[in-house]
Design a protein around this motif. Structure first.
Motif, PDB file in Angstrom:
ATOM      1  N   ASN A  80       0.857  -1.184   0.000  1.00 61.42           N
ATOM      2  CA  ASN A  80       0.000   0.000   0.000  1.00 61.42           C
ATOM      3  C   ASN A  80       0.889   1.229   0.000  1.00 61.42           C
ATOM      4  O   ASN A  80       2.025   1.194   0.452  1.00 61.42           O
ATOM      5  CB  ASN A  80      -0.914   0.008   1.225  1.00 61.42           C
ATOM      6  N   GLY A  81       0.370   2.313  -0.470  1.00 62.24           N
ATOM      7  CA  GLY A  81       1.159   3.524  -0.474  1.00 62.24           C
ATOM      8  C   GLY A  81       0.362   4.703  -0.985  1.00 62.24           C
ATOM      9  O   GLY A  81      -0.847   4.607  -1.236  1.00 62.24           O
ATOM     10  N   SER A  82       1.064   5.811  -1.158  1.00 59.36           N
ATOM     11  CA  SER A  82       0.438   7.018  -1.678  1.00 59.36           C
ATOM     12  C   SER A  82       1.524   7.973  -2.137  1.00 59.36           C
ATOM     13  O   SER A  82       2.691   7.817  -1.786  1.00 59.36           O
ATOM     14  CB  SER A  82      -0.423   7.690  -0.613  1.00 59.36           C
ATOM     15  N   TYR A  83       1.108   8.920  -2.932  1.00 54.96           N
ATOM     16  CA  TYR A  83       1.988  10.041  -3.228  1.00 54.96           C
ATOM     17  C   TYR A  83       1.182  11.316  -3.100  1.00 54.96           C
ATOM     18  O   TYR A  83      -0.017  11.346  -3.353  1.00 54.96           O
ATOM     19  CB  TYR A  83       2.676   9.923  -4.594  1.00 54.96           C
ATOM     20  N   THR A  84       1.838  12.355  -2.657  1.00 57.15           N
ATOM     21  CA  THR A  84       1.239  13.668  -2.541  1.00 57.15           C
ATOM     22  C   THR A  84       2.015  14.583  -3.465  1.00 57.15           C
ATOM     23  O   THR A  84       3.235  14.723  -3.327  1.00 57.15           O
ATOM     24  CB  THR A  84       1.295  14.184  -1.087  1.00 57.15           C
ATOM     25  N   LEU A  85       1.303  15.171  -4.413  1.00 62.82           N
ATOM     26  CA  LEU A  85       1.956  15.994  -5.419  1.00 62.82           C
ATOM     27  C   LEU A  85       2.557  17.254  -4.808  1.00 62.82           C
ATOM     28  O   LEU A  85       2.145  17.703  -3.746  1.00 62.82           O
ATOM     29  CB  LEU A  85       0.968  16.356  -6.522  1.00 62.82           C
ATOM     30  N   GLY A  86       3.509  17.826  -5.519  1.00 65.13           N
ATOM     31  CA  GLY A  86       4.183  19.038  -5.078  1.00 65.13           C
ATOM     32  C   GLY A  86       3.279  20.255  -5.180  1.00 65.13           C
ATOM     33  O   GLY A  86       2.119  20.185  -5.595  1.00 65.13           O
ATOM     34  N   SER A  87       3.827  21.389  -4.815  1.00 66.64           N
ATOM     35  CA  SER A  87       3.062  22.633  -4.747  1.00 66.64           C
ATOM     36  C   SER A  87       2.519  23.067  -6.104  1.00 66.64           C
ATOM     37  O   SER A  87       1.538  23.800  -6.177  1.00 66.64           O
ATOM     38  CB  SER A  87       3.936  23.737  -4.155  1.00 66.64           C
ATOM     39  N   GLU A  88       3.126  22.612  -7.194  1.00 58.95           N
ATOM     40  CA  GLU A  88       2.672  22.952  -8.549  1.00 58.95           C
ATOM     41  C   GLU A  88       1.233  22.495  -8.785  1.00 58.95           C
ATOM     42  O   GLU A  88       0.517  23.070  -9.578  1.00 58.95           O
ATOM     43  CB  GLU A  88       3.618  22.298  -9.567  1.00 58.95           C
ATOM     44  N   CYS A  89       0.799  21.452  -8.076  1.00 60.63           N
ATOM     45  CA  CYS A  89      -0.548  20.899  -8.280  1.00 60.63           C
ATOM     46  C   CYS A  89      -1.355  20.841  -6.988  1.00 60.63           C
ATOM     47  O   CYS A  89      -2.138  19.908  -6.769  1.00 60.63           O
ATOM     48  CB  CYS A  89      -0.453  19.520  -8.913  1.00 60.63           C
ATOM     49  N   ALA A  90      -1.161  21.770  -6.124  1.00 64.36           N
ATOM     50  CA  ALA A  90      -1.972  21.960  -4.916  1.00 64.36           C
ATOM     51  C   ALA A  90      -1.986  20.762  -3.970  1.00 64.36           C
ATOM     52  O   ALA A  90      -2.962  20.518  -3.287  1.00 64.36           O
ATOM     53  CB  ALA A  90      -3.392  22.359  -5.287  1.00 64.36           C
ATOM     54  N   GLY A  91      -0.928  20.002  -3.922  1.00 60.51           N
ATOM     55  CA  GLY A  91      -0.784  18.954  -2.921  1.00 60.51           C
ATOM     56  C   GLY A  91      -1.788  17.825  -2.987  1.00 60.51           C
ATOM     57  O   GLY A  91      -2.136  17.241  -1.968  1.00 60.51           O
ATOM     58  N   LYS A  92      -2.269  17.470  -4.160  1.00 60.49           N
ATOM     59  CA  LYS A  92      -3.216  16.367  -4.327  1.00 60.49           C
ATOM     60  C   LYS A  92      -2.588  15.058  -3.854  1.00 60.49           C
ATOM     61  O   LYS A  92      -1.454  14.756  -4.175  1.00 60.49           O
ATOM     62  CB  LYS A  92      -3.594  16.263  -5.801  1.00 60.49           C
ATOM     63  N   MET A  93      -3.351  14.252  -3.085  1.00 57.27           N
ATOM     64  CA  MET A  93      -2.864  12.961  -2.594  1.00 57.27           C
ATOM     65  C   MET A  93      -3.548  11.849  -3.382  1.00 57.27           C
ATOM     66  O   MET A  93      -4.747  11.895  -3.625  1.00 57.27           O
ATOM     67  CB  MET A  93      -3.175  12.808  -1.102  1.00 57.27           C
ATOM     68  N   GLN A  94      -2.739  10.844  -3.802  1.00 53.43           N
ATOM     69  CA  GLN A  94      -3.261   9.709  -4.556  1.00 53.43           C
ATOM     70  C   GLN A  94      -2.838   8.419  -3.876  1.00 53.43           C
ATOM     71  O   GLN A  94      -1.656   8.197  -3.629  1.00 53.43           O
ATOM     72  CB  GLN A  94      -2.717   9.734  -5.992  1.00 53.43           C
ATOM     73  N   THR A  95      -3.815   7.544  -3.566  1.00 55.78           N
ATOM     74  CA  THR A  95      -3.527   6.236  -3.006  1.00 55.78           C
ATOM     75  C   THR A  95      -3.079   5.318  -4.140  1.00 55.78           C
ATOM     76  O   THR A  95      -3.640   5.356  -5.239  1.00 55.78           O
ATOM     77  CB  THR A  95      -4.787   5.655  -2.326  1.00 55.78           C
TER      78      THR A  95
END
Length: 161
Positions: A80-95
């Protein structure tokens, strides 16, 4: 004449046996294990091999590859995991659900949305796990460019605790 053939046959057999038992040359690459990938990572830099940067518009279904610069990746041992995008894309989190194959030196993941089960998701991303040791990890994403394959190179560092 028969003795010459007999001696030659024995000699060839002995050489084959000795070669099959001799140690092979040392491997030039270090085997990457799942444990080398597990943890918290920050994608610090994206470079390009064989493709101009201006030709790359999106990455992993996001509108811009720049969204991933500075992104935080959490990769647990369970897959399991996730990534949280950088400031360029408003910090969207994806599982995500991820795996690494040391035999093939690949890293792959699929996006998991609310209500999805990883086993039912059939689309994902497969990349080359170029290196993963200590505090650095390099993953190469193959892309078709011209008549060949080029790479988007993702350079990660281990996140400080």
């Amino acid at each position: 004449m028969k003795r010459i053939f007999l001696i030659a046959a024995i000699f060839c057999s002995a050489i084959m046996v000795l070669q099959s038992c001799s140690p092979k040359g040392a491997a030039t690459t270090q085997t990457i294990r799942r444990g080398n990938v597990t943890g918290n990572w920050v994608l610090n830099d994206i470079t390009f091999e064989g493709v101009p940067q201006s030709s790359v518009k999106s990455l992993f279904g996001e509108s811009s590859y720049k969204c991933f610069i500075g992104s935080a990746w959490r990769l647990t041992n369970s897959g399991n995991g996730s990534y949280t995008l950088g400031s360029e894309c408003a910090g969207k989190m994806q599982t995500i659900y991820w795996s690494a194959s040391p035999k093939e030196d690949t890293f792959q993941f699929k996006k998991i949305y609310e209500g999805d089960k990883a086993k039912n998701v059939t689309e994902g991303y497969r990349m080359l796990l170029s290196s993963a040791n200590g505090d650095n990890m390099v993953i190469k994403t193959p892309v078709e460019y011209g008549s060949g394959t080029a790479y988007i190179v993702l350079n990660f560092t281990k996140a400080q605790k």
